[in-house]
Design a protein around this motif. Structure first.
Motif, PDB file in Angstrom:
ATOM      1  N   ASP A  51      -9.415  -0.530  -4.763  1.00 19.11           N
ATOM      2  CA  ASP A  51      -8.781   0.433  -3.833  1.00 19.11           C
ATOM      3  C   ASP A  51      -7.806   0.077  -2.794  1.00 19.11           C
ATOM      4  O   ASP A  51      -7.324   0.793  -2.122  1.00 19.11           O
ATOM      5  CB  ASP A  51      -9.953   1.090  -3.166  1.00 19.11           C
ATOM      6  CG  ASP A  51     -11.102   1.998  -3.898  1.00 19.11           C
ATOM      7  OD1 ASP A  51     -10.681   2.348  -4.941  1.00 19.11           O
ATOM      8  OD2 ASP A  51     -12.349   1.538  -3.872  1.00 19.11           O
ATOM      9  N   SER A  52      -7.948  -1.401  -2.656  1.00 22.86           N
ATOM     10  CA  SER A  52      -7.110  -1.958  -1.446  1.00 22.86           C
ATOM     11  C   SER A  52      -6.597  -3.303  -2.242  1.00 22.86           C
ATOM     12  O   SER A  52      -6.156  -4.174  -1.191  1.00 22.86           O
ATOM     13  CB  SER A  52      -8.025  -2.625  -0.331  1.00 22.86           C
ATOM     14  OG  SER A  52      -9.447  -3.208  -0.925  1.00 22.86           O
ATOM     15  N   PRO A  53      -5.686  -3.273  -2.911  1.00 27.87           N
ATOM     16  CA  PRO A  53      -5.016  -4.245  -3.458  1.00 27.87           C
ATOM     17  C   PRO A  53      -3.567  -4.601  -2.584  1.00 27.87           C
ATOM     18  O   PRO A  53      -3.117  -5.691  -2.432  1.00 27.87           O
ATOM     19  CB  PRO A  53      -4.459  -4.182  -4.794  1.00 27.87           C
ATOM     20  CG  PRO A  53      -4.441  -2.608  -4.886  1.00 27.87           C
ATOM     21  CD  PRO A  53      -5.502  -2.126  -4.024  1.00 27.87           C
ATOM     22  N   SER A  54      -3.234  -3.520  -1.758  1.00 26.62           N
ATOM     23  CA  SER A  54      -2.248  -3.575  -0.682  1.00 26.62           C
ATOM     24  C   SER A  54      -2.569  -2.469   0.181  1.00 26.62           C
ATOM     25  O   SER A  54      -3.276  -1.569   0.260  1.00 26.62           O
ATOM     26  CB  SER A  54      -0.998  -3.502  -1.405  1.00 26.62           C
ATOM     27  OG  SER A  54      -0.929  -2.111  -1.946  1.00 26.62           O
ATOM     28  N   ALA A  55      -1.812  -2.864   1.533  1.00 26.93           N
ATOM     29  CA  ALA A  55      -2.123  -1.951   2.410  1.00 26.93           C
ATOM     30  C   ALA A  55      -1.399  -0.409   2.106  1.00 26.93           C
ATOM     31  O   ALA A  55      -2.211   0.528   2.387  1.00 26.93           O
ATOM     32  CB  ALA A  55      -1.373  -2.117   3.697  1.00 26.93           C
ATOM     33  N   ARG A  56      -0.529  -0.410   1.280  1.00 24.09           N
ATOM     34  CA  ARG A  56      -0.030   1.041   0.870  1.00 24.09           C
ATOM     35  C   ARG A  56      -1.051   1.746  -0.084  1.00 24.09           C
ATOM     36  O   ARG A  56      -1.179   2.820   0.079  1.00 24.09           O
ATOM     37  CB  ARG A  56       1.359   0.743  -0.114  1.00 24.09           C
ATOM     38  CG  ARG A  56       1.909   1.966  -0.387  1.00 24.09           C
ATOM     39  CD  ARG A  56       3.294   1.591  -1.188  1.00 24.09           C
ATOM     40  NE  ARG A  56       3.074   1.006  -2.386  1.00 24.09           N
ATOM     41  CZ  ARG A  56       2.544   1.580  -3.589  1.00 24.09           C
ATOM     42  NH1 ARG A  56       2.388   2.981  -3.669  1.00 24.09           N
ATOM     43  NH2 ARG A  56       2.239   0.840  -4.529  1.00 24.09           N
ATOM     44  N   VAL A  57      -1.591   1.023  -1.024  1.00 26.18           N
ATOM     45  CA  VAL A  57      -2.387   1.669  -1.838  1.00 26.18           C
ATOM     46  C   VAL A  57      -3.640   2.319  -0.944  1.00 26.18           C
ATOM     47  O   VAL A  57      -4.336   3.182  -1.231  1.00 26.18           O
ATOM     48  CB  VAL A  57      -3.086   0.796  -3.092  1.00 26.18           C
ATOM     49  CG1 VAL A  57      -4.005   1.234  -3.920  1.00 26.18           C
ATOM     50  CG2 VAL A  57      -1.712   0.465  -3.857  1.00 26.18           C
ATOM     51  N   ARG A  58      -4.249   1.083  -0.331  1.00 24.21           N
ATOM     52  CA  ARG A  58      -5.342   1.530   0.625  1.00 24.21           C
ATOM     53  C   ARG A  58      -5.170   2.594   1.480  1.00 24.21           C
ATOM     54  O   ARG A  58      -5.884   3.673   1.382  1.00 24.21           O
ATOM     55  CB  ARG A  58      -5.557   0.377   1.502  1.00 24.21           C
ATOM     56  CG  ARG A  58      -6.926   0.397   2.556  1.00 24.21           C
ATOM     57  CD  ARG A  58      -7.255  -0.698   3.324  1.00 24.21           C
ATOM     58  NE  ARG A  58      -6.382  -1.434   3.930  1.00 24.21           N
ATOM     59  CZ  ARG A  58      -6.134  -1.361   5.280  1.00 24.21           C
ATOM     60  NH1 ARG A  58      -6.553  -0.250   6.000  1.00 24.21           N
ATOM     61  NH2 ARG A  58      -5.008  -2.075   5.847  1.00 24.21           N
ATOM     62  N   ARG A  59      -4.100   2.783   2.408  1.00 26.15           N
ATOM     63  CA  ARG A  59      -3.563   4.052   2.912  1.00 26.15           C
ATOM     64  C   ARG A  59      -3.721   5.357   1.957  1.00 26.15           C
ATOM     65  O   ARG A  59      -4.277   6.240   2.608  1.00 26.15           O
ATOM     66  CB  ARG A  59      -2.452   4.056   3.525  1.00 26.15           C
ATOM     67  CG  ARG A  59      -2.519   3.227   4.990  1.00 26.15           C
ATOM     68  CD  ARG A  59      -1.348   3.531   5.850  1.00 26.15           C
ATOM     69  NE  ARG A  59      -0.068   2.560   5.178  1.00 26.15           N
ATOM     70  CZ  ARG A  59       0.300   1.604   5.281  1.00 26.15           C
ATOM     71  NH1 ARG A  59      -0.419   0.767   6.230  1.00 26.15           N
ATOM     72  NH2 ARG A  59       1.585   1.123   4.712  1.00 26.15           N
TER      73      ARG A  59
END
Ligand SMILES: [Fe+2]
Length: 292
Positions: A101-109
């Motif tokens: 769910d958190s490979p990048s800050a964008r995906v996490r958000r």
């Protein structure tokens, strides 16, 4: 792709004694679900609906979701949220995110915002107080993120306050050795998915065989790779309740199944009942009567 082999949902019940738990919270119940990977292959809508219906039937005080809502495609969270919005509990639904769910800050958000829109409260190095300040709920960032610094977060709480910690990957226990964490709830392992005779999770055996496996086989099967150390180290904690120093860890086997599937390792819903420790005088008399 062929669907992965799975099994019926199994409800596991576990009672955990928490030191300094206020008597008013003795018997409080938490339902845990984990590892959805709602990507069209790994979890069927019918198994997901069964898990949500079972959760609601149990009327828990709190529901916690311990990460890996998606596998690769961030937009899968929207389809999953349509189901998750039906979860009910007295004090709310809280979540931590997993590595997927958190490979990048964008995906996490995106995952966080979609969960929040259906009243699932995402915690990423946050402390929540569904029971008030007597029992904080601490949600950690995934261990794969540099944000995962549990010592700093847990040090914000008074040392005499018991706390429940959500951490997607059980390896996070290695970062909790100097912190108070009464009960840590994790997922991530899928229980090992295939359990061999003697209760051994297949990935732990594959890891031991790794030095003798030819490179061509390792390329096809990531569990033979040394790289899999980064995914998970402590296979001795693949599932169930463990005592790690002064801390207790419960690892849920998850709902989804990676291909080729599960064997002797059914998808899980966990009901955790928190118990207050008996008063000191009672403990003393129990020790006396035990030694007679
Ligand atoms: Fe994971």
């Amino acid at each position: 792709m062929l669907p992965a082999l799975t099994a019926s949902l199994k409800t596991e019940r576990v009672a955990v004694t928490i030191e300094q738990l206020p008597l008013a919270l003795h018997g409080t119940t938490v339902v845990q679900l984990s590892d959805f990977h709602f990507d069209g292959y790994s979890l069927s809508p019918s198994l997901l609906e069964t898990a949500i219906a079972q959760c609601n039937r149990l009327v828990p005080d709190l529901v916690v979701l311990t990460g890996d809502f998606i596998t690769r495609n961030p937009s899968d969270i929207e389809a999953l949220a349509v189901y998750l919005q039906h979860l009910r509990s007295r004090l709310g639904v809280y979540a931590v995110l997993g590595n997927h769910d958190s490979p990048s800050a964008r995906v996490r958000r995106h995952v966080q915002q979609t969960l929040a829109a259906v009243e699932v409260v995402p915690l990423w190095n946050d402390i929540a107080y569904p029971w008030g300040d007597r029992l904080p709920l601490v949600g950690l960032a995934d261990i794969s993120s540099p944000d995962c610094q549990p010592e700093l977060l847990l040090a914000q709480l008074p040392p005499s306050t018991p706390r429940l910690v959500l951490a997607h990957n059980p390896d996070t226990m290695d970062k909790l050795r100097s912190s108070r964490a009464d009960l840590v709830l994790s997922g991530h392992t899928h229980g090992g998915q295939v359990i061999l005779p003697g209760g051994i999770p297949a990935p732990s055996l594959l890891k031991k065989l790794s030095p003798w496996v030819p490179p061509i086989v390792k390329q096809q099967m990531p569990f033979f790779n040394q790289d899999c150390e980064r995914v998970f180290r402590h296979w001795e904690w693949a599932a169930g309740l463990h005592t790690v120093g002064a801390r207790q860890l419960y690892v849920n086997r998850g709902l989804a199944s990676y291909w080729p599937g599960r064997l002797f390792c059914p998808p899980e819903l966990t009901v955790i009942t928190l118990l207050a420790a008996p008063p000191l005088e009672e403990k003393d008399s129990a020790i006396c009567s035990g030694s007679d």
